[in-house]
Design an enzyme around this catalytic site. Structure first.
Site, PDB file in Angstrom:
ATOM      1  N   LYS A 224       0.856  -1.193   0.000  1.00  0.00           N
ATOM      2  CA  LYS A 224       0.000   0.000   0.000  1.00  0.00           C
ATOM      3  C   LYS A 224       0.888   1.237   0.000  1.00  0.00           C
ATOM      4  O   LYS A 224       1.729   1.425   0.885  1.00  0.00           O
ATOM      5  CB  LYS A 224      -0.856  -0.020   1.265  1.00  0.00           C
ATOM      6  CG  LYS A 224      -2.321   0.243   1.023  1.00  0.00           C
ATOM      7  CD  LYS A 224      -3.065  -0.033   2.301  1.00  0.00           C
ATOM      8  CE  LYS A 224      -4.458   0.492   2.215  1.00  0.00           C
ATOM      9  NZ  LYS A 224      -5.120   0.444   3.522  1.00  0.00           N
TER      10      LYS A 224
HETATM   11  C1  E4P Z   1      -8.306   1.395   3.508  1.00  0.00           C
HETATM   12  O1  E4P Z   1      -7.643   0.514   3.026  1.00  0.00           O
HETATM   13  C2  E4P Z   1      -8.172   1.926   4.868  1.00  0.00           C
HETATM   14  O2  E4P Z   1      -7.553   0.963   5.680  1.00  0.00           O
HETATM   15  C3  E4P Z   1      -9.491   2.224   5.535  1.00  0.00           C
HETATM   16  O3  E4P Z   1     -10.588   1.830   4.755  1.00  0.00           O
HETATM   17  C4  E4P Z   1      -9.591   3.570   6.134  1.00  0.00           C
HETATM   18  O4  E4P Z   1     -10.840   3.713   6.749  1.00  0.00           O
HETATM   19  P1  E4P Z   1     -11.185   4.813   7.847  1.00  0.00           P
HETATM   20  O5  E4P Z   1     -11.499   6.074   7.135  1.00  0.00           O
HETATM   21  O6  E4P Z   1     -12.380   4.255   8.549  1.00  0.00           O
HETATM   22  O7  E4P Z   1      -9.976   4.928   8.734  1.00  0.00           O
END
Ligand code: E4P
Length: 214
Positions: A83
């Site tokens: 990522k």
């Molecule tokens: C995506 O891969 C992130 O881990 C995640 O969806 C972020 O979500 P949040 O806005 O609830 O922290």
């Protein structure tokens, strides 16, 4: 639509995996920090449980460091996806990692054009954060619609991971629009299993059956 678990909690991942409904896992530094464990160890453990892509996020901001972090993550397991944040440095790292055959999930995407750029740089996945847009009164789901349309226009094969999911309606709308993947917190995935009429119906079936045997 594929469903991923958006968590670094091993017990949650095991429970969801046993249901046979998850196709992969996404993590981020905040989620792993909550577990109070080493990032690499968590990723290795998740890869042993789930047979699908597992996103591990780099903890650096320069291209050079992101590439090194990405290479290290990719050695942990064949299913690891790196990522990378949606920045200029991140785009360069994406191009480099893609050139080495390492899959990238570009994260922190908030506009359709950021998704287009990530795809052009070679991302295998893009993660638009819809909940965080909703939180500031912007229509998160609209960017999913736009990205789906743009990718279709140009036959882009980068998969769209709907991220920052907050509730079951997000999952439903993502599926109607035709997103490839929705990554969801465990509690939201568990919410969509249940319906009160299912419970009432099951109780009635079993009561009727018992009555007939008396
Ligand atoms: C995506 O891969 C992130 O881990 C995640 O969806 C972020 O979500 P949040 O806005 O609830 O922290």
């Amino acid at each position: 639509m594929k469903l991923y678990a958006d968590t670094a909690n091993i017990n949650d991942i095991k429970r969801l995996n046993e249901l046979g409904i998850i196709d992969g896992v996404t993590t981020n530094p905040s989620l792993v920090a909550k577990e109070g464990r080493d990032y690499n160890e968590v990723i290795k453990e998740i890869c042993k449980i789930v047979n699908g892509p597992v996103s591990a996020e780099v903890l650096s901001i320069t291209t050079k460091e992101m590439v090194l972090d990405g290479i290290a993550y990719s050695k942990l397991h064949k299913n690891v996806v790196v990522k990378i944040p949606m920045t200029a440095e991140g785009l360069k790292a994406t191009k480099e990692l893609n050139g080495k055959g390492i899959k990238v999930n570009t994260t922190l995407i908030f506009t359709p054009l950021q998704a287009l750029l990530a795809a052009k740089a070679g991302a295998a996945y893009v993660s638009p954060f819809i909940g965080r847009l909703d939180d500031i009164s912007q229509d998160g789901m609209q960017i999913i619609q736009d990205i789906v349309e743009i990718f279709q226009n140009y036959e882009i094969t980068t998969e769209i991971i709907v991220a920052s999911v907050r509730n079951p309606l997000h999952i439903r709308d993502a599926a109607i629009i035709g997103a490839d993947i929705c990554t969801c917190p465990p509690n939201v995935l568990e919410q969509i299993i249940k319906h009160p009429l299912t419970d009432i119906g099951l109780k009635k079936f079993l009561e009727d059956w018992e009555k007939s045997r008396k």
